[in-house]
Design a protein around this motif. Structure first.
Motif, PDB file in Angstrom:
ATOM      1  N   ALA A 237     -13.704  -9.921  56.138  1.00 53.40           N
ATOM      2  CA  ALA A 237     -13.080 -10.991  55.354  1.00 53.40           C
ATOM      3  C   ALA A 237     -11.809 -10.391  54.776  1.00 53.40           C
ATOM      4  O   ALA A 237     -11.868  -9.522  53.904  1.00 53.40           O
ATOM      5  N   GLY A 238     -10.676 -10.794  55.317  1.00 54.30           N
ATOM      6  CA  GLY A 238      -9.414 -10.225  54.871  1.00 54.30           C
ATOM      7  C   GLY A 238      -9.330  -8.748  55.220  1.00 54.30           C
ATOM      8  O   GLY A 238      -9.510  -8.366  56.370  1.00 54.30           O
ATOM      9  N   ASN A 239      -9.093  -7.923  54.207  1.00 56.45           N
ATOM     10  CA  ASN A 239      -8.990  -6.467  54.414  1.00 56.45           C
ATOM     11  C   ASN A 239     -10.278  -5.731  54.097  1.00 56.45           C
ATOM     12  O   ASN A 239     -10.271  -4.509  53.917  1.00 56.45           O
ATOM     13  N   THR A 240     -11.400  -6.458  54.010  1.00 55.46           N
ATOM     14  CA  THR A 240     -12.680  -5.837  53.680  1.00 55.46           C
ATOM     15  C   THR A 240     -13.678  -6.056  54.808  1.00 55.46           C
ATOM     16  O   THR A 240     -13.854  -7.181  55.278  1.00 55.46           O
ATOM     17  N   ALA A 241     -14.320  -4.973  55.214  1.00 48.33           N
ATOM     18  CA  ALA A 241     -15.393  -5.049  56.203  1.00 48.33           C
ATOM     19  C   ALA A 241     -16.692  -4.702  55.498  1.00 48.33           C
ATOM     20  O   ALA A 241     -16.724  -3.808  54.646  1.00 48.33           O
ATOM     21  N   THR A 242     -17.737  -5.411  55.845  1.00 48.65           N
ATOM     22  CA  THR A 242     -19.060  -5.166  55.266  1.00 48.65           C
ATOM     23  C   THR A 242     -20.042  -5.030  56.414  1.00 48.65           C
ATOM     24  O   THR A 242     -19.948  -5.765  57.407  1.00 48.65           O
ATOM     25  N   ALA A 243     -20.980  -4.089  56.263  1.00 43.87           N
ATOM     26  CA  ALA A 243     -21.977  -3.904  57.308  1.00 43.87           C
ATOM     27  C   ALA A 243     -23.259  -3.340  56.707  1.00 43.87           C
ATOM     28  O   ALA A 243     -23.211  -2.421  55.894  1.00 43.87           O
ATOM     29  N   PRO A 244     -24.401  -3.900  57.117  1.00 41.13           N
ATOM     30  CA  PRO A 244     -25.666  -3.296  56.705  1.00 41.13           C
ATOM     31  C   PRO A 244     -25.764  -1.913  57.349  1.00 41.13           C
ATOM     32  O   PRO A 244     -25.450  -1.753  58.536  1.00 41.13           O
ATOM     33  N   THR A 245     -26.173  -0.950  56.552  1.00 42.37           N
ATOM     34  CA  THR A 245     -26.198   0.436  57.017  1.00 42.37           C
ATOM     35  C   THR A 245     -27.518   1.084  56.643  1.00 42.37           C
ATOM     36  O   THR A 245     -27.947   1.010  55.497  1.00 42.37           O
ATOM     37  N   VAL A 246     -28.147   1.708  57.620  1.00 41.06           N
ATOM     38  CA  VAL A 246     -29.384   2.455  57.392  1.00 41.06           C
ATOM     39  C   VAL A 246     -29.006   3.927  57.296  1.00 41.06           C
ATOM     40  O   VAL A 246     -28.268   4.441  58.133  1.00 41.06           O
ATOM     41  N   ILE A 247     -29.513   4.577  56.273  1.00 41.45           N
ATOM     42  CA  ILE A 247     -29.254   6.002  56.072  1.00 41.45           C
ATOM     43  C   ILE A 247     -30.577   6.737  56.268  1.00 41.45           C
ATOM     44  O   ILE A 247     -31.582   6.397  55.659  1.00 41.45           O
ATOM     45  N   THR A 248     -30.545   7.742  57.147  1.00 38.31           N
ATOM     46  CA  THR A 248     -31.742   8.511  57.444  1.00 38.31           C
ATOM     47  C   THR A 248     -31.493   9.979  57.102  1.00 38.31           C
ATOM     48  O   THR A 248     -30.448  10.529  57.436  1.00 38.31           O
ATOM     49  N   SER A 249     -32.467  10.573  56.437  1.00 36.65           N
ATOM     50  CA  SER A 249     -32.399  11.989  56.086  1.00 36.65           C
ATOM     51  C   SER A 249     -33.598  12.688  56.696  1.00 36.65           C
ATOM     52  O   SER A 249     -34.462  12.048  57.290  1.00 36.65           O
ATOM     53  N   PRO A 250     -33.682  14.000  56.509  1.00 36.50           N
ATOM     54  CA  PRO A 250     -34.873  14.700  56.990  1.00 36.50           C
ATOM     55  C   PRO A 250     -36.159  14.162  56.349  1.00 36.50           C
ATOM     56  O   PRO A 250     -37.247  14.368  56.872  1.00 36.50           O
TER      57      PRO A 250
END
Length: 167
Positions: free
Chosen positions: A117-130
């Motif tokens: 939207a305009g100059n902003t991107a949004t995305a669902p993000t999964v973060i995985t660690s050990p």
């Protein structure tokens, strides 16, 4: 917002399960979040429904690369600040994050369903660690002079996972 709060709670819960060493705990928490995201990004595809025809539309892989740069302990702080909007003002906190991640293990990110939207991107993000994966959280990037960078708010969210304040 509820998803972000849940992810923070899960991440902080992971931190509470770590050792008494605060930097080891912070690194553990951050790694858990990053590893989840990597799993999702390997299968992510960019969505261009809101910005069809926009040559500047970022791909999930491009956005994920900014997260990978930020979470890589081998990447110099100057390179990390370059992928964050106004990153120079967060240099000290980013350096703390780098120290916390050293020896912790790899964080991975999975970015999916990018919307612009305009100059902003949004995305669902999964973060995985050990220590495992956290639920997907919406992260944002801003187009800064033709380059997609992590928003300051997203940088602060990620630093918060490692219990590093954005001051």
């Amino acid at each position: 917002m509820g998803t972000v709060a849940a992810a923070v709670a899960v991440t902080l819960g992971l931190v509470g399960c770590g050792s008494d060493d605060s930097s080891e705990t912070a690194a553990s928490s951050t790694s858990a979040v990053a590893s989840s995201a990597a799993a999702s990004s390997s299968t992510a595809a960019a969505s261009s429904s809101q910005a069809a025809g926009n040559a500047a539309q970022p791909t999930a892989a491009q956005l994920q690369a900014t997260l990978d740069t930020l979470a890589d302990p081998a990447t110099p702080t100057a390179d990390k600040t370059a992928v964050v909007v106004d990153g120079a003002k967060r240099a000290a906190a980013i350096e703390q994050l780098t120290q916390a991640l050293a020896g912790y293990g790899k964080l991975t990110f999975t970015v999916s369903d990018v919307t612009v939207a305009g100059n902003t991107a949004t995305a669902p993000t999964v973060i995985t660690s050990p220590n495992g994966a956290a639920p997907a959280i919406p992260l944002t990037w801003e187009n800064d002079g033709g380059t997609w960078k992590l928003s300051d708010a997203t940088a602060c969210t990620l630093l918060g996972f490692a219990q590093i304040p954005c001051a």
